[in-house]
Scaffold this motif. Structure first.
Motif, PDB file in Angstrom:
ATOM      1  N   HIS A  52      79.226-107.873  33.175  1.00 13.46           N
ATOM      2  CA  HIS A  52      80.595-107.349  33.106  1.00 13.46           C
ATOM      3  C   HIS A  52      80.581-106.003  32.373  1.00 13.46           C
ATOM      4  O   HIS A  52      80.862-105.943  31.174  1.00 13.46           O
ATOM      5  CB  HIS A  52      81.510-108.336  32.370  1.00 13.46           C
ATOM      6  N   ARG A  59      84.921-107.085  35.127  1.00 17.23           N
ATOM      7  CA  ARG A  59      85.281-106.706  33.763  1.00 17.23           C
ATOM      8  C   ARG A  59      85.327-107.908  32.840  1.00 17.23           C
ATOM      9  O   ARG A  59      85.595-109.030  33.263  1.00 17.23           O
ATOM     10  CB  ARG A  59      86.670-106.071  33.745  1.00 17.23           C
ATOM     11  N   LEU A  61      87.368-108.406  29.257  1.00 19.20           N
ATOM     12  CA  LEU A  61      88.268-107.863  28.246  1.00 19.20           C
ATOM     13  C   LEU A  61      88.451-108.892  27.150  1.00 19.20           C
ATOM     14  O   LEU A  61      88.605-110.087  27.419  1.00 19.20           O
ATOM     15  CB  LEU A  61      89.618-107.503  28.860  1.00 19.20           C
ATOM     16  N   THR A  76      88.294-112.287  32.395  1.00 13.89           N
ATOM     17  CA  THR A  76      87.234-111.695  33.201  1.00 13.89           C
ATOM     18  C   THR A  76      87.648-111.571  34.655  1.00 13.89           C
ATOM     19  O   THR A  76      88.503-112.297  35.141  1.00 13.89           O
ATOM     20  CB  THR A  76      85.944-112.550  33.170  1.00 13.89           C
ATOM     21  N   SER A  77      87.010-110.629  35.315  1.00 18.33           N
ATOM     22  CA  SER A  77      86.973-110.579  36.774  1.00 18.33           C
ATOM     23  C   SER A  77      85.492-110.581  37.120  1.00 18.33           C
ATOM     24  O   SER A  77      84.733-109.748  36.647  1.00 18.33           O
ATOM     25  CB  SER A  77      87.683-109.339  37.317  1.00 18.33           C
ATOM     26  N   THR A  92      89.054-114.430  38.767  1.00 15.12           N
ATOM     27  CA  THR A  92      89.530-114.103  37.431  1.00 15.12           C
ATOM     28  C   THR A  92      89.696-115.361  36.597  1.00 15.12           C
ATOM     29  O   THR A  92      89.888-116.456  37.124  1.00 15.12           O
ATOM     30  CB  THR A  92      90.879-113.354  37.484  1.00 15.12           C
ATOM     31  N   TYR A 110      95.676-110.498  30.859  1.00 17.42           N
ATOM     32  CA  TYR A 110      95.780-110.334  32.314  1.00 17.42           C
ATOM     33  C   TYR A 110      96.425-108.990  32.665  1.00 17.42           C
ATOM     34  O   TYR A 110      96.003-108.333  33.615  1.00 17.42           O
ATOM     35  CB  TYR A 110      96.547-111.495  32.928  1.00 17.42           C
ATOM     36  N   LEU A 113      93.702-106.522  32.353  1.00 13.55           N
ATOM     37  CA  LEU A 113      92.692-106.706  33.397  1.00 13.55           C
ATOM     38  C   LEU A 113      93.172-106.129  34.723  1.00 13.55           C
ATOM     39  O   LEU A 113      92.455-105.365  35.375  1.00 13.55           O
ATOM     40  CB  LEU A 113      92.350-108.192  33.543  1.00 13.55           C
TER      41      LEU A 113
END
Length: 172
Positions: A52, A59, A61, A76-77, A92, A110, A113
């Motif tokens: 990530h 990502r 975060l 996360t994604s 996600t 979110y 993100l």
């Protein structure tokens, strides 16, 4: 990145690894939210962290409390599936530290993100939610996800089978 007075959101770093692992291990040990069964170590979790980067579609975060600086959650994604045709889809997730729920931290994560993903080549976001989990369903719906199906009794944890709802969000 995104800020408010009591919580800051920024990209996750190697320095967050122990706290991120501790949060995730809580869900492994105490809930069916993740279907991982055995707690992991920070060394086990390092490849996930490194997958990530600070830019691109995948990502991580982290939300840190302004007072004390402890990690109170992350979003996360991640790649949805490994095959190339899935490259414009992400999965996600949000994980909050015990006691951090109900304070808007998940929404803050979110929002940051999806703001970060706005300029990426991402067409769809998916989220799998172990049922029942009304709080998770609610936040996903608030961010524009729609339920597209339920995998019934797809995982067994703590001696019981669990359904997983799949939700989808259009991003482009």
């Amino acid at each position: 990145m995104l800020e408010r007075t009591d919580v800051q959101v920024r990209a996750g770093t190697e320095g967050d690894l122990a706290a991120l692992t501790e949060i995730y291990n809580h869900y492994i040990r105490e809930t069916p939210v993740t279907f991982d069964i055995d707690p992991i170590t920070p060394d086990d979790r390092r490849p996930w962290l490194l997958s990530h980067p600070e830019d691109g579609p995948h990502r991580l975060l982290v939300a840190r409390s302004a007072q004390g600086g402890q990690v109170v959650g992350y979003a996360t994604s991640s790649p949805y599936r490994p095959k190339a045709a899935y490259a414009t889809s992400v999965e996600t997730s949000i994980y909050l530290a015990p006691g951090a729920g109900g304070r808007g931290i998940g929404s803050l994560l979110y929002a940051a993100l999806f703001e970060a993903l706005a300029d990426e080549d991402v067409h769809r976001a998916y989220a799998g939610v172990t049922l029942p989990n009304e709080a998770s369903i609610r936040i996903h719906e608030r961010f524009g996800f729609n339920q597209v199906g339920i995998f019934q009794e797809v995982g067994r944890k703590f001696g019981a089978y669990h359904d997983v709802a799949w939700l989808e969000k259009r991003l482009d």
